[in-house]
Design a protein around this motif. Structure first.
Motif, PDB file in Angstrom:
ATOM      1  N   PHE B 144       0.855  -1.186   0.000  1.00 14.07           N
ATOM      2  CA  PHE B 144       0.000   0.000   0.000  1.00 14.07           C
ATOM      3  C   PHE B 144       0.893   1.240   0.000  1.00 14.07           C
ATOM      4  O   PHE B 144       1.711   1.413   0.903  1.00 14.07           O
ATOM      5  CB  PHE B 144      -0.903   0.017   1.235  1.00 14.07           C
ATOM      6  N   ALA B 145       0.710   2.072  -1.007  1.00 13.17           N
ATOM      7  CA  ALA B 145       1.530   3.281  -1.096  1.00 13.17           C
ATOM      8  C   ALA B 145       1.185   4.259   0.018  1.00 13.17           C
ATOM      9  O   ALA B 145       1.997   5.090   0.403  1.00 13.17           O
ATOM     10  CB  ALA B 145       1.344   3.940  -2.457  1.00 13.17           C
ATOM     11  N   SER B 146      -0.027   4.147   0.547  1.00 12.24           N
ATOM     12  CA  SER B 146      -0.455   5.074   1.598  1.00 12.24           C
ATOM     13  C   SER B 146      -1.391   4.368   2.561  1.00 12.24           C
ATOM     14  O   SER B 146      -1.956   3.303   2.251  1.00 12.24           O
ATOM     15  CB  SER B 146      -1.174   6.269   0.986  1.00 12.24           C
ATOM     16  N   LEU B 147      -1.587   5.008   3.716  1.00  5.54           N
ATOM     17  CA  LEU B 147      -2.534   4.474   4.691  1.00  5.54           C
ATOM     18  C   LEU B 147      -3.949   4.451   4.107  1.00  5.54           C
ATOM     19  O   LEU B 147      -4.718   3.525   4.352  1.00  5.54           O
ATOM     20  CB  LEU B 147      -2.490   5.332   5.959  1.00  5.54           C
ATOM     21  N   GLY B 148      -4.254   5.464   3.304  1.00  2.00           N
ATOM     22  CA  GLY B 148      -5.572   5.522   2.680  1.00  2.00           C
ATOM     23  C   GLY B 148      -5.854   4.294   1.823  1.00  2.00           C
ATOM     24  O   GLY B 148      -6.980   3.765   1.813  1.00  2.00           O
ATOM     25  N   MET B 151      -6.771   1.576   4.117  1.00  2.00           N
ATOM     26  CA  MET B 151      -8.105   1.794   4.687  1.00  2.00           C
ATOM     27  C   MET B 151      -9.214   1.432   3.693  1.00  2.00           C
ATOM     28  O   MET B 151     -10.318   1.062   4.088  1.00  2.00           O
ATOM     29  CB  MET B 151      -8.234   3.250   5.151  1.00  2.00           C
ATOM     30  N   ALA B 152      -8.897   1.553   2.417  1.00  2.00           N
ATOM     31  CA  ALA B 152      -9.908   1.277   1.390  1.00  2.00           C
ATOM     32  C   ALA B 152     -10.151  -0.214   1.166  1.00  2.00           C
ATOM     33  O   ALA B 152     -11.081  -0.591   0.449  1.00  2.00           O
ATOM     34  CB  ALA B 152      -9.490   1.937   0.072  1.00  2.00           C
ATOM     35  N   MET B 153      -9.341  -1.058   1.767  1.00 10.93           N
ATOM     36  CA  MET B 153      -9.489  -2.512   1.545  1.00 10.93           C
ATOM     37  C   MET B 153     -10.697  -3.038   2.316  1.00 10.93           C
ATOM     38  O   MET B 153     -10.957  -2.622   3.441  1.00 10.93           O
ATOM     39  CB  MET B 153      -8.239  -3.253   2.024  1.00 10.93           C
TER      40      MET B 153
END
Lengths: 472, 472
Positions: B144-148, B151-153
């Motif tokens: 994941f390039a970002s925490l976002g 979170m989207a998973m």
């Protein structure tokens, strides 16, 4: 990179024979030498090269640590190299195997101050270090600000003690401080062992202040039993020095469990750009494939492989040169220069016109130095003229430096050195910090341009490049 | 330093209530406030201070790592502190003990890429991480390039996988990037656990490219079983990213064996400069005594203890102040702010006039921010005028920031912040590299001068410094 170590230790090392007034102080104009437009065009094209970075990135990412001493990772790296060199279009790509007699392998390595200020210190065993008991060795330390102070101690005076030699290293552009400061590593353990020390720790031979210890080999004389020998990180050595200066006796517990694991298979990777004139001699270039296992060996020496290979490819793609260019990715340099020795043995019957290695990082080349026969003096002049636009000065020392090419050079082969700046090199040399991000792509391309220029001139030189007489 | 973590996680954190136009954009002249010549003289004297460096050097040399969570080293550090504070002439020097309920302790921490590019990676477990089996845990990673992106998973989508969150952090002078990038550490493991991940590795929350991983706590919601959670060094995370981008599935083997070791005794060290006016309230200053155990906690936070203690001593030596100055060397900040919480509980019945902590390194103070009651508005103006010659700007945010003073601040106590530059701080924050050499003695002295100025003004202010209303 162990050149200065060898210069210190080996009487067969090239002497600074042709010393002249330093170029920087000379006010005479350089010889008026025209630069071949084809060479200039190739040099400038090389400033856009991506091959060197791709090799450096590939080796550090897809292989990572390439443990010196016949490791499995080195074997994977050889296979990776063969595939890469073939894909780039080189000819006669092959692995030349050899056997390492008895490989030294790192074990556990921990240290702590036992008294008066209990805390953990960071260190790494020096190559060829002896081992402590598995449960560790606890002893008081004796502090030496310099190797000279250790050398002044009477024999037997260190029995039951751990010698702590803490000389500091300053950065130098030509890397010469590695020779003076590095002696604490190269010969300090042998001297401490002779004086009876139970073990030795040194301040890392490095110009940083970090926690990553600097690995590297040491050597014990025949008949001297190796003692445990390790390098503290510079920050830890500075901390230990401060403890010593507080005046109370300091004891350390060391646990170092390296061991000799017997013979191992290893090898050199070789690729060629075949020349048109079989009698003109081989132009030998390369670097080393192995690394210390703390980092991923980006500047030591994946970048050297990238630089020399990229340059050879650029010359190859510009048309078949007169001389065969041979690129060697040497094995097992760090633990004792084995790849270079084995190469020289295996190729003793061949004529080499020149030899050059890139094993001093990836910062810009600032100087060119040569050892050429009189018949090829013009080659040196043309090199200096063509390299000057890259900001490279002509030095007054003797070319032909390097652990891997040393055995070939010592047979009387001409040497041409493209010296990288050493001002940052010893910040991360042999540490965990030797990783890809330390390589500046712009400076790497300047290296490729310098090497491409050198290869284009030397491989195509019409002069005969014969043997060089060197002072014993 | 965990302020922004808390701001993100705790609804009780101070809000940016009194926001005005940024000072840098204001073209109005500052209020014409005279600087008390005695304050100016003390400020300038402080620029020659050696006490702060001596404390920083002493703690990092004679104690070294001061493991957070009630360690033996912290106990030694408390005793060292008591002796030092008494020797400096402080009064009421004492240790206030408390019990930590169930301490998290670091264990083995190793990682390797199993396929397709076998190699060792460097990481460190996050505080409160769960453990892998002692024999390790091997699983494919999901990048994941970002925490976002994590979170989207969908829930359950990471079962049997290791999440790899690799957001990069940029340096900011005010440290605000720690809040945005740090979320990957603060809440990433909790989110990954809820989505079924077997473990999580993150790119270290740091602005360097080194091999030293950045430690730090994470937190799991009640009812969420902690999963193994670790920070890769930035260089290793970058390497792992490059592997991911080559397109083949990547598997990691993680071995992390932290554990909960039950309750431990710990404590705060307290020293005072008694004031003449018992009713005017205590001026609370300090930093934290514990450190992550990878480094020796020079910038985090031995230097904060040095700065605040040296400033209190300079004011003490200039004559008894109106208000009592209380210096607290808080315990166990890193693992959850326990020292600050225990202090607030133990001293709930006392009146505090103001609270300030130094826990953001030792680089120069660039900004002062306050949260003062209207009755003490003049204090802020005098502070700004007296600090300006040190190159310190008056910020428009709300003072009272910090993990250790937070529990006191939240009872309505005025806050005064002297903000250090964060441009270098996260290069070594929570890494093995947090050692004495990172402290610049000149910048440290500027800190002492700023804190001395602040204490001289606040402790002697004739105004009443009463409670501050804060937005919920």
């Amino acid at each position: 990179m162990k050149r200065l170590a060898l210069m210190l230790l080996a009487s067969a090392a090239p002497a600074a024979a042709q010393q002249a007034a330093p170029a920087a102080r000379s006010r005479t104009a350089p010889p008026a030498v025209a630069v071949d437009p084809k060479v200039a065009a190739l040099r400038d094209k090389a400033l856009g090269d991506d091959v060197a970075y791709a090799i450096t990135e590939g080796l550090t990412t897809e292989i990572g640590q390439r443990g010196t001493g016949g490791s499995d990772a080195q074997a994977r790296a050889r296979d990776w190299g063969v595939a890469k060199l073939k894909a780039l279009g080189f000819r006669n790509v092959r692995i030349e195997t050899y056997t390492l007699p008895d490989v030294w392998q790192r074990g556990v390595e921990t240290a702590e101050v036992v008294a008066p200020y209990p805390q953990v210190l960071r260190l790494t065993a020096l190559g060829n270090s002896g081992a402590t008991p598995a449960t560790g060795l606890t002893a008081p330390i004796v502090y030496f600000a310099s190797l000279g102070d250790l050398m002044a101690m009477p024999d037997g005076s260190l029995t039951g003690r751990i010698a702590f030699v803490s000389n500091a290293m300053q950065p130098t552009q030509d890397g010469s401080s590695y020779g003076s400061s590095g002696a604490a590593r190269f010969v300090g353990p042998n001297i401490a062992a002779k004086k009876g020390a139970a073990a030795i720790v040194i301040r890392s031979i490095g110009t940083d202040h970090g926690r990553g210890p600097h690995a590297g080999t040491t050597n014990f004389d025949a008949g001297v039993t190796p003692i445990p020998a390790a390098a503290l990180s510079v920050a830890d050595a500075e901390n230990l020095e401060r403890m010593v200066k507080l005046g109370k006796p300091v004891s350390l517990k060391l646990t170092l469990t390296p061991r000799l694991i017997g013979p191992r298979q290893s090898g050199n990777v070789i690729a060629e750009v075949p020349g048109t004139d079989k009698d003109a001699g081989i132009v030998l270039v390369g670097g080393h494939l192995d690394s210390w296992e703390l980092g991923t060996g980006a500047i030591d020496d994946a970048s050297g492989l990238g630089i020399t290979t990229a340059a050879a490819k650029l010359v190859m793609d510009a048309g078949r040169p007169r001389r065969t260019i041979r690129v060697v990715w040497f094995g097992d340099e760090e633990i004792g220069g084995f790849g270079g020795q084995e190469y020289a043995k295996a190729h003793a019957g061949e004529r080499h016109a020149s030899a050059s290695e890139s094993d001093f990082g990836a910062d810009r080349v600032w100087r060119v130095e040569t050892a050429l026969p009189d018949s090829a003096r013009g080659v040196g002049d043309r090199l200096a003229a063509a390299l000057a636009p890259l900001g490279i000065v002509r030095g007054s020392g003797v070319g032909g430096d390097g652990t891997d090419i040393g055995p070939v050079i010592r047979t009387g082969v001409a040497g041409i050195d493209l010296n990288q700046s050493g001002l940052r090199y010893f910040d991360v040399h042999h540490t965990p910090e030797d990783t890809l991000d330390r390589v500046d792509p712009e400076q790497l391309r300047q290296n490729v341009a310098a090497w491409t220029t050198m290869l284009a001139i030397v491989a195509n030189a019409p002069e005969d490049i014969g043997p060089v007489a060197r002072q014993p």
